[in-house]
Motif scaffolding. Structure first.
Motif, PDB file in Angstrom:
ATOM      1  N   GLY A   6      74.983 -38.239   4.973  1.00 64.38           N
ATOM      2  CA  GLY A   6      74.105 -39.390   4.762  1.00 64.38           C
ATOM      3  C   GLY A   6      73.316 -39.758   5.985  1.00 64.38           C
ATOM      4  N   TYR A   9      70.714 -36.576   6.669  1.00 68.60           N
ATOM      5  CA  TYR A   9      69.671 -36.484   5.667  1.00 68.60           C
ATOM      6  C   TYR A   9      69.146 -37.857   5.284  1.00 68.60           C
ATOM      7  CZ  TYR A   9      69.865 -31.550   4.474  1.00 68.60           C
ATOM      8  OH  TYR A   9      69.753 -30.201   4.483  1.00 68.60           O
ATOM      9  N   GLY A  10      69.959 -38.886   5.496  1.00 69.30           N
ATOM     10  CA  GLY A  10      69.513 -40.223   5.126  1.00 69.30           C
ATOM     11  C   GLY A  10      68.266 -40.600   5.884  1.00 69.30           C
ATOM     12  N   ASN A 379      75.267 -31.657  -0.124  1.00 66.26           N
ATOM     13  CA  ASN A 379      74.318 -32.497   0.589  1.00 66.26           C
ATOM     14  C   ASN A 379      72.981 -32.576  -0.153  1.00 66.26           C
ATOM     15  OD1 ASN A 379      73.449 -34.052   2.814  1.00 66.26           O
ATOM     16  ND2 ASN A 379      72.336 -32.263   3.568  1.00 66.26           N
ATOM     17  N   LYS A 382      73.244 -34.935  -3.034  1.00 65.84           N
ATOM     18  CA  LYS A 382      73.324 -36.356  -2.699  1.00 65.84           C
ATOM     19  C   LYS A 382      72.025 -36.907  -2.134  1.00 65.84           C
ATOM     20  CE  LYS A 382      78.299 -36.691  -1.772  1.00 65.84           C
ATOM     21  NZ  LYS A 382      79.319 -37.016  -0.737  1.00 65.84           N
ATOM     22  N   HIS A 383      71.352 -36.142  -1.277  1.00 64.71           N
ATOM     23  CA  HIS A 383      70.306 -36.742  -0.457  1.00 64.71           C
ATOM     24  C   HIS A 383      68.937 -36.082  -0.559  1.00 64.71           C
ATOM     25  CE1 HIS A 383      73.561 -38.926   1.462  1.00 64.71           C
ATOM     26  NE2 HIS A 383      74.163 -37.774   1.727  1.00 64.71           N
TER      27      HIS A 383
END
Length: 458
Positions: A6, A9-10, A379, A382-383
């Motif tokens: 997170g 990549y967030g 990943n 999710k992102h």
């Protein structure tokens, strides 16, 4: 074995809108090309100062080293020779520290300190033994011996070329000295009993200044080439050895492996405690209640047993997922192609998997490759906000190559303590490399490189 990226990549996948910059400031643009501004640059004057200081320092260092080593060698017939020789080497190590500081200040060369003395016990004799056994001590002595001839050469070449260039360049300003004080018309190029040639007319003076300009422009690059040898000597003889550097890297990698293994064990313990273990405890209690109800109300007991049966299935699925996170059976039985295809089928976006391997790597490398791709695909789910992804695996000589590509919003960053940095540390622990190419707006391309080790008998 999933890792939450997170943070990496967030920021990356479209959430950081700050403009890109390097070092917090734009690179300064020079109006003059490097060849013209080199004679007046700070770097040139620092390198000139380094060369000029090298001669007196190298003379002092050479005299100290030769005198002390000769004295120690001459006294080896007695016990005094050993401590004198150790003192000579210790002094060379001290000079080495000075030379590293001088190279850092004038050449902007960062050289780490060599490996420290390894003393198994305290005491003067232990110190003497550690100094004599240290490779860094003998490399410092070698530097003391080799530095002098090179410093003499660098000093002579630099001073002559530098003075020649500037004297010829400024010749129009001081040529009047010759007719006024020397009794001749200018610099004499040739002379005998019958004929003499002087640089005295405007054309010859101008040509002389232009030649001086060429020497002046070339001098910084000559000095830079000479100091490159000094850089190599300081780095190679006064820094840590390649073996010591490798030992430090392995110790660091071992720490990463231990920490990673401990974190995995804590995760497994937490998953067992909060998941399957808690569910099995509840299942045992439900079966106990059903046993008590069996005689009083068989219908309620049957319903409770049916619910317990469903809990058993759920617990088994959790245990399978946990086992898959430790080491999936499909990887052991069928290899990377089938295991990665199974991981890709659970990803939220369509994933194309292509594995081009004629043989299998070692089980440890195969497991790391599997979990690397698994974490990257999770990943992406999710992102990344991607609509497709691709996984490629192939072998190049003695390296196993992995590449995961997606068309998400990009901006993934391996720095900043993100999950990607943790993955990079895991790969580094086995001499692997992780490279992330993720411009803002995408696409993102993550390439992992692992050592290839032949498969052993399973």
């Amino acid at each position: 074995m999933a890792t939450d990226y997170g943070q990496g990549y967030g920021q990356g996948y479209g959430l950081d809108t700050r403009p890109e910059h390097s070092g917090g400031a734009e690179k300064r643009r020079h109006r003059l090309p490097a060849a013209l501004r080199a004679p007046v640059e700070g770097r040139t004057w620092r390198e000139l100062a380094y060369v000029l200081l090298s001669l007196p320092i190298s003379i002092l260092l050479f005299v100290y080293a030769v005198t002390m080593v000769s004295l120690g060698a001459g006294l080896l017939v007695t016990f005094l020779g050993v401590p004198v020789l150790a003192a000579a080497l210790a002094g060379c190590r001290g000079f080495g520290a000075v030379e590293r500081a001088r190279a850092r200040g004038l050449l902007r060369l960062e050289v780490a300190e060599p490996e420290p003395l390894r003393m198994k016990r305290q005491g003067f004799m232990a110190w003497i033994g550690a100094v004599l056994k240290s490779g860094a001590s003998w490399r410092a002595l070698l530097y003391a011996v080799l530095q002098l001839p090179w410093a003499v050469l660098s000093f002579v070449v630099t001073v002559n070329v530098w003075l020649l260039g500037w004297s010829l360049l400024t010749y129009p300003l001081w040529f009047w000295v010759f007719p006024v004080y020397a009794g001749q018309e200018g610099i004499q190029l040739y002379g005998d009993e019958h004929h003499r040639i002087y640089l005295d007319n405007p054309f010859e003076i101008t040509v002389t200044a232009l030649i001086g300009l060429l020497f002046t422009l070339a001098t910084p690059w000559i000095v830079r080439a000479l100091t490159m040898v000094d850089r190599l000597m300081v780095h190679g003889l006064l820094g840590p050895s390649r073996l010591a550097t490798r030992v430090v890297e392995l110790e660091s990698d071992r720490g990463v492996v231990v920490d990673t293994a401990a974190a995995d064990l804590r995760r497994i313990e937490r998953d067992l405690h909060d998941g399957a273990q808690a569910r099995l405890v509840a299942l045992a209690m439900d079966l106990g209640l059903a046993k008590e109800k069996l005689r009083e109300d068989p219908r309620v007991a049957a319903q409770m047993v049916d619910e317990a049966h469903g809990e058993v299935k759920t617990a088994l699925q959790e245990l399978r997922d946990l086992a898959r996170g430790i080491h999936p059976a499909v990887l052991t039985d069928r290899g990377l192609d089938a295991a990665l295809s199974a991981v890709a089928s659970r990803c939220r976006v369509p994933v194309q998997v292509e594995v081009d391997l004629t043989e299998r790597p070692a089980p440890a490398i195969e497991g790391i490759a599997y979990f690397t791709v698994s974490e990257l695909l999770q990943n992406i789910s999710k992102h990344a906000r991607a609509t497709w992804a691709a996984v490629e695996v192939w072998r190049t000589e003695n390296r196993l190559m992995l590449q995961v590509v997606d068309n998400g919003v990009g901006g993934a960053d391996v720095s900043g303590g993100s999950g990607l940095s943790g993955l990079a540390e895991r790969l580094d622990a086995v001499d692997g490399v992780l490279v992330v190419d993720s411009p803002s707006g995408g696409p993102t391309r993550v390439t992992a490189e692992l050592p290839w080790r032949a498969e052993r008998a399973r």
